[in-house]
Structures are given as C-alpha cells and as structure tokens.
Design a protein around this motif. Structure first.
Motif, PDB file in Angstrom:
ATOM      1  N   ALA A   1       3.621   5.842  -3.533  1.00 21.96           N
ATOM      2  CA  ALA A   1       4.825   6.601  -3.885  1.00 21.96           C
ATOM      3  C   ALA A   1       4.696   7.205  -5.276  1.00 21.96           C
ATOM      4  O   ALA A   1       4.048   6.640  -6.160  1.00 21.96           O
ATOM      5  N   ASP A   2       5.297   8.348  -5.459  1.00 19.44           N
ATOM      6  CA  ASP A   2       5.254   9.027  -6.758  1.00 19.44           C
ATOM      7  C   ASP A   2       5.886   8.152  -7.841  1.00 19.44           C
ATOM      8  O   ASP A   2       6.956   7.576  -7.640  1.00 19.44           O
ATOM      9  N   GLY A   3       5.211   8.079  -8.984  1.00 21.22           N
ATOM     10  CA  GLY A   3       5.749   7.351 -10.122  1.00 21.22           C
ATOM     11  C   GLY A   3       5.400   5.883 -10.172  1.00 21.22           C
ATOM     12  O   GLY A   3       5.728   5.199 -11.140  1.00 21.22           O
ATOM     13  N   VAL A   4       4.720   5.342  -9.135  1.00 20.94           N
ATOM     14  CA  VAL A   4       4.389   3.916  -9.086  1.00 20.94           C
ATOM     15  C   VAL A   4       2.951   3.686  -9.535  1.00 20.94           C
ATOM     16  O   VAL A   4       2.016   4.316  -9.033  1.00 20.94           O
ATOM     17  N   LEU A   5       2.784   2.772 -10.483  1.00 17.31           N
ATOM     18  CA  LEU A   5       1.456   2.400 -10.965  1.00 17.31           C
ATOM     19  C   LEU A   5       0.895   1.228 -10.165  1.00 17.31           C
ATOM     20  O   LEU A   5      -0.271   1.224  -9.773  1.00 17.31           O
ATOM     21  N   ASP A   6       1.723   0.224  -9.920  1.00 14.65           N
ATOM     22  CA  ASP A   6       1.291  -0.948  -9.175  1.00 14.65           C
ATOM     23  C   ASP A   6       2.503  -1.569  -8.489  1.00 14.65           C
ATOM     24  O   ASP A   6       3.647  -1.327  -8.896  1.00 14.65           O
ATOM     25  N   ALA A   7       2.248  -2.370  -7.460  1.00 13.48           N
ATOM     26  CA  ALA A   7       3.360  -2.977  -6.718  1.00 13.48           C
ATOM     27  C   ALA A   7       2.905  -4.247  -6.027  1.00 13.48           C
ATOM     28  O   ALA A   7       1.711  -4.448  -5.768  1.00 13.48           O
TER      29      ALA A   7
ATOM     30  N   THR B   1       0.827  -1.206   0.000  1.00 12.97           N
ATOM     31  CA  THR B   1       0.000   0.000   0.000  1.00 12.97           C
ATOM     32  C   THR B   1       0.858   1.250   0.000  1.00 12.97           C
ATOM     33  O   THR B   1       0.607   2.207  -0.749  1.00 12.97           O
ATOM     34  N   ILE B   2       1.892   1.247   0.824  1.00 12.12           N
ATOM     35  CA  ILE B   2       2.758   2.433   0.927  1.00 12.12           C
ATOM     36  C   ILE B   2       3.562   2.634  -0.352  1.00 12.12           C
ATOM     37  O   ILE B   2       3.751   3.764  -0.813  1.00 12.12           O
TER      38      ILE B   2
END
Length: 206
Positions: free
Chosen positions: A22-28, A17-18
């Motif tokens: 974050a800026d620039g992140v689409l998915d993780a 979730t964190i």
C-alpha cells in the motif's frame, strides 16, 4: 471464518504482503487475537514511509481481500519490534485497547442515536460510545455489523446503512436522507369518460 482460513493458508503473511504494498507503508506486521467471545480478530501494525491513515489503508486492502481478512485495528508504530536476531518479535505486539480509537464523547440526543450507541456498546463490549465514534475503527466487522442491525430492528437499519454511515450520527442522517428522498406516489389525472352517441355506437359495432 478467520480461524478456518488460518488453518489452510498463511493468513498473516498474505495480509502483511498486501499492506506492505500500500502507498505510504514502509513495513507492516499482522497478529491475531481473541476477544471475550472467543472470536479471532486481526490487528495490523504498520510503519509509515509517507503519511497514511488507517482509513486509507483499510480502503486500499479491501479491494484485494475478503471482509473477514480485513484487520479490525490498524496501529501505527515508529518501528516494528525485533528480537536479538533482528527478526520481527511478534510476541511484543500487544492487543490494542479499543477505547484508544474512540473520539471525544458526545452523548446521543435522539432516540435513534441512543439505540445505535447502545447497540454499539453491547456488540463491541465497551462503554460510553458517542455519536461520532466509528463502529469499524472500534473493532467492528461484517459479523458484528449484522448483530447491530438486529438490535436496531425497530428502525430497520441495514448492514449497508452501517457500512455507509459508520457512526451513529451519520447513520441516522443517512436514514433521514433516504426517507426524505422517497417520492410520494403521484396522483394520476382521472380520465373523463363520456357515453357514446347512438351513431358512434353503430359505427363501433359496424
């Protein structure tokens, strides 16, 4: 610490979730693995929406998470694997090879660099660590950082020095700068003492 935390909270979900915020992140996605010593470590897999480096991500989430919850590796993917139902296929996420995160090998030149490179190799369990290899990019964490510090006792390298320098070259440079910045104790001017005259002694006693 990671293993204990995972028993009490949804660690992967919290870290995911964190990172997604974050800026620039689409998915993780986050997945945990065990190293050859049985220690649990986390790997973050992320998809960019805008260019973002692993260092930027690590710095961003370190402000919101304790050290033991920071992933050891950040792997950029074109997209996350999904199963037939369109859900994340976490089983398809494999452990990265630490060697993939190494820089072009540059051999140590000084005694301190040699000690640091050897300590990195022993603690991280890999060969041919060069003086420009980032300890944390290769899977180092706060616990392993303390282990490196212990192996470099002759040079009194603290964990703070390793966190600040990251690579053998920069750690050595940092220590040299610290040593040169220490001011030598200034010589105090000696105060000249003159004996009192008889009249001055009399006035003092009076």
């Amino acid at each position: 610490e990671i293993a204990a935390a995972m028993k009490n909270v949804d660690l992967s979900g919290e870290v995911e979730t964190i990172i997604k915020q974050a800026d620039g992140v689409l998915d993780a996605a986050i997945k945990d693995f065990k190293n050859q010593y049985g220690q649990v470590y986390l790997v973050a897999y992320y998809v960019e929406k805008e260019p973002v480096s692993a260092d930027d991500l690590k710095e961003a989430i370190s402000k919101k998470l304790p050290p033991y919850m920071i992933p050891a590796f950040f792997v950029k993917l074109g997209k996350l694997p999904v199963n037939a139902n369109g859900k994340l296929d976490r089983g398809a996420l494999t452990a990265p090879e630490a060697g993939n995160f190494k820089n072009d090998y540059i051999a140590p030149e000084t005694d301190m660099q040699k000690v640091l490179c050897e300590a990195f190799e022993q603690v991280l369990g890999m060969e041919n660590v060069g003086i420009d290899d980032d300890f944390f990019a290769l899977g180092g964490d706060s616990i392993k950082c303390a282990m490196v510090s212990g192996k470099c006792g002759v040079y009194h390298i603290s964990t703070a020095d390793i966190f600040a320098g990251k690579t053998p070259r920069m750690i050595e440079r940092l220590l040299i700068q610290k040593a040169s910045s220490k001011k030598r104790p200034e010589k105090k001017n000696k105060v000249k003492v003159y004996p009192l005259t008889p009249s001055e002694r009399g006035m003092y006693l009076e």
